[in-house]
Write a protein that holds these residues in place. Structure first.
Motif: not given
Length: 86
Positions: A49-60
């Motif tokens: 199984v392969e997991w891929t996460l895509e995210f954008e941080k709310a702040n630095v």
């Protein structure tokens, strides 16, 4: 930490499911957060199984989503047990 998710895509050919977080504590840390789980055939019925996460941080200062690795491992083991029985 809570997260309400929406299944964004189920791809039978790709053997994957993509989830999109639409509500919850997760969105306090990340502006957007998607997870994709894909079953990969390897050899003679065995797979992984392969997991891929895509995210954008709310702040630095927001952390990388490393804490979700434990969740991914538990879910992968549960999926493995289910697939082995069926």
């Amino acid at each position: 930490m809570t997260a309400k998710i929406k299944i964004e895509d189920i791809d039978d050919g790709d053997m994957s499911i993509t989830f999109n977080v639409i509500q919850g504590d997760v969105l306090r840390i990340y502006k957007s957060f998607k997870a994709k789980i894909q079953v990969l055939k390897v050899h003679k019925g065995a797979g992984s199984v392969e997991w891929t996460l895509e995210f954008e941080k709310a702040n630095v200062n927001a952390p990388d989503p490393e804490e979700y690795v434990d969740f991914a491992v538990k879910m992968s083991k549960g999926l493995d047990a289910y697939l082995c029985k069926n």
